[in-house]
Write a protein that holds these residues in place. Structure first.
Motif, short mmCIF file in Angstrom:
data_model
loop_
_atom_site.label_atom_id
_atom_site.label_comp_id
_atom_site.label_asym_id
_atom_site.label_seq_id
_atom_site.Cartn_x
_atom_site.Cartn_y
_atom_site.Cartn_z
N PRO A 270 67.52 -1.91 53.04
CA PRO A 270 65.79 -2.04 52.35
C PRO A 270 65.26 -2.82 53.32
O PRO A 270 63.98 -3.42 53.31
CB PRO A 270 66.03 -2.63 51.21
N LEU A 271 65.91 -3.87 54.21
CA LEU A 271 65.31 -5.04 54.77
C LEU A 271 64.04 -4.66 55.77
O LEU A 271 63.14 -5.32 55.72
CB LEU A 271 65.95 -6.06 55.37
N LYS A 272 64.11 -3.38 56.13
CA LYS A 272 63.01 -3.12 56.96
C LYS A 272 61.58 -2.97 56.53
O LYS A 272 60.49 -3.12 56.97
CB LYS A 272 63.23 -1.92 57.89
N PHE A 273 61.74 -2.99 55.10
CA PHE A 273 60.40 -2.81 54.34
C PHE A 273 60.01 -4.28 53.58
O PHE A 273 59.14 -4.23 52.77
CB PHE A 273 60.49 -1.89 53.01
N GLU A 274 60.92 -5.25 54.07
CA GLU A 274 60.38 -6.47 53.34
C GLU A 274 60.20 -7.51 54.34
O GLU A 274 60.91 -8.65 54.68
CB GLU A 274 61.74 -6.78 52.40
N ALA A 275 58.97 -7.24 55.12
CA ALA A 275 58.45 -8.07 56.05
C ALA A 275 58.13 -9.57 55.35
O ALA A 275 57.60 -9.58 54.45
CB ALA A 275 57.25 -7.63 57.08
N GLY A 276 58.47 -10.59 56.11
CA GLY A 276 57.95 -11.67 55.62
C GLY A 276 58.99 -12.37 54.50
O GLY A 276 59.91 -11.74 54.08
N THR A 277 58.63 -13.80 54.28
CA THR A 277 59.55 -14.39 53.00
C THR A 277 59.07 -13.72 51.74
O THR A 277 57.91 -13.41 51.34
CB THR A 277 58.89 -15.75 53.01
N PRO A 278 60.00 -13.23 50.90
CA PRO A 278 60.00 -12.21 49.93
C PRO A 278 59.63 -13.21 48.68
O PRO A 278 59.67 -14.51 48.68
CB PRO A 278 61.27 -11.57 49.60
#
Ligand code: PMP
Length: 415
Positions: A270-278
């Motif tokens: 899923p990380l490719k959809f979580e750009a930046g600090t979550p």
């Protein structure tokens, strides 16, 4: 059913306050559910002991924050019965999740001449992304019509879902009329024609057990704040092969594998959809909210809320001059009911109820096409959660009678 209501209410101190010098009856849970102490404590504890950035650090605090954030992802996966935590993308909200699917996946699979099918009852966040996608792609947006009781007309669904359909997107529970929709049947209908089913679970997750594999949903979206978590955290579940296919729509740190001056490649989902600090604390709060709901059990919560609705609905229906929208059978509903009082604007009704400590929503509920179908511009709406009790229901019913008396100068003895 014996329900530990006192124990539960003790976890929601916000409910103890007085509003306009009256006992608070919070009945706007469909907009936002209150957070129990274990959630606010988990968020506080994170800031007091673990706060740091995730995934990047080689130091202990960052590793602890990463473990807590990824632990929350695993809790969401177990909660939804997803096969893997990798199928869970953290977003800001249902709205962001649905926009992500419409842009990241919809743009790949919907082309000129194709069709997208939604229902007339959708919240704008499950309508406008598809309307915009249809406009971008040269596709057509079609609607499943409703029966007079507010449930889906499955004959209409069968007529609308055709070989041209690429995406079917519906709410599991409607946010105005509260109908529980036949998602599994729609998944079958969509899959038979090679289309994908996107489910808006915003009004379902804190009210009934959700099993994304059993539903056979291709994507499932919800917001943490509808289930006791903080605002600003949401979830998109996707089947692994589809998440792999789907494009990111935001770019930046954390989501990349390799970057050169001219190119970039992405991490796996899923990380490719979580750009930046979550939203790390939000995810941890969501994990705590899931633990809290699971402590009581979603099936038990559904049974309890059903009892509340079984008390509320007939009383509302029996009030003269009150129109109730949606199914009259509480078994067909979640914990939401929209209503109007003849001769009174719903904003006046809700303002009058507020003076009596009863918090309900009034407006179009982000469902203007549905309002147009119902022939109204707005309604009042009451919605329950696991901490509401019979006193809240009585206060609402009595409040409606008082509001009618006040605004319409009706004598209560006439009722
Ligand atoms: N869908 C439904 C059915 C909803 O009830 C809501 C919230 N009212 C949303 C989507 C949007 O949720 P959010 O504002 O948290 O993105």
């Amino acid at each position: 059913m014996s329900w530990p209501i006192n124990e539960i209410r003790a976890d929601f101190p916000i409910l103890d306050q007085r509003i306009n010098e009256e006992r608070l009856a919070y009945l706007d849970n469909a907009a936002t559910m209150q957070s129990p102490l274990p959630v606010t404590r988990a968020v506080d504890a994170y800031y007091a002991t673990t706060h740091s950035n995730v995934h990047r650090g080689v130091y202990t605090l960052s590793n602890q924050a990463t473990a807590a954030y990824e632990g929350a992802r695993q809790k969401v996966a177990t909660f939804l019965n997803a096969a893997s935590a990798n199928d869970i993308v953290f977003t800001r909200s249902t709205t962001e999740s649905l926009n992500l699917v419409a842009c990241g996946f919809g743009d790949l699979v919907v082309h000129a001449g194709d069709e997208i099918v939604i229902s007339v009852a959708e919240h704008h966040s499950n309508l406008i992304p598809w309307q915009q996608l249809a406009a971008r792609a040269g596709a057509t947006l079609k609607y499943i019509e409703l029966k007079t009781d507010g449930t889906f007309d499955m004959t209409s669904a069968a007529a609308q879902i055709t070989s041209k359909t690429k995406i079917v997107a519906v709410a599991q529970v409607g946010n105005v009329m509260g109908a529980i929709n036949p998602v599994t049947a729609l998944a079958q209908m969509a899959h038979q024609v090679g289309a994908y089913l996107v489910v808006d679970g915003a009004q379902a997750v804190s009210h009934l057990p959700v099993d994304v594999q059993q539903l056979d949903a291709d994507f499932y979206a919800f917001s943490g704040h509808k289930m006791g978590a903080p605002t600003g955290i949401g979830v998109l579940y996707g089947k692994p092969a589809l998440l792999e296919q789907m494009d990111p729509v935001q770019y930046g740190g954390e989501m990349i594998s390799q970057v050169t001056r001219t190119t970039a490649t992405w991490k796996a989902a899923p990380l490719k959809f979580e750009a930046g600090t979550p939203n790390i604390s939000g995810a941890i709060g969501l994990g705590a909210a899931i633990d809290y709901l699971q402590q009581y059990g979603l099936a038990n919560i559904q049974t309890y809320e059903h009892e509340l609705m079984a008390s509320l609905l007939p009383q509302l229906l029996a009030l003269p001059g009150v129109t109730v929208y949606g199914p009259t059978d509480p078994a067909l509903r979640g914990g939401v009911v929209a209503f109007n009082i003849d001769g009174l604007h719903p904003h006046d009704a809700a303002t009058g109820l507020d003076l009596l400590g009863v918090e309900v929503r009034a407006g179009h509920h982000c469902a203007q096409p549905l309002m147009q179908d119902l022939g109204v511009s707005a309604t009042a709406r009451a919605s329950v959660a696991l901490y509401n009790n019979q006193t809240d229901i009585d206060q609402l019913i009595d409040g409606i009678k008082q509001v009618k008396e006040f605004f319409l100068h009706e004598s209560r003895s006439n009722e």
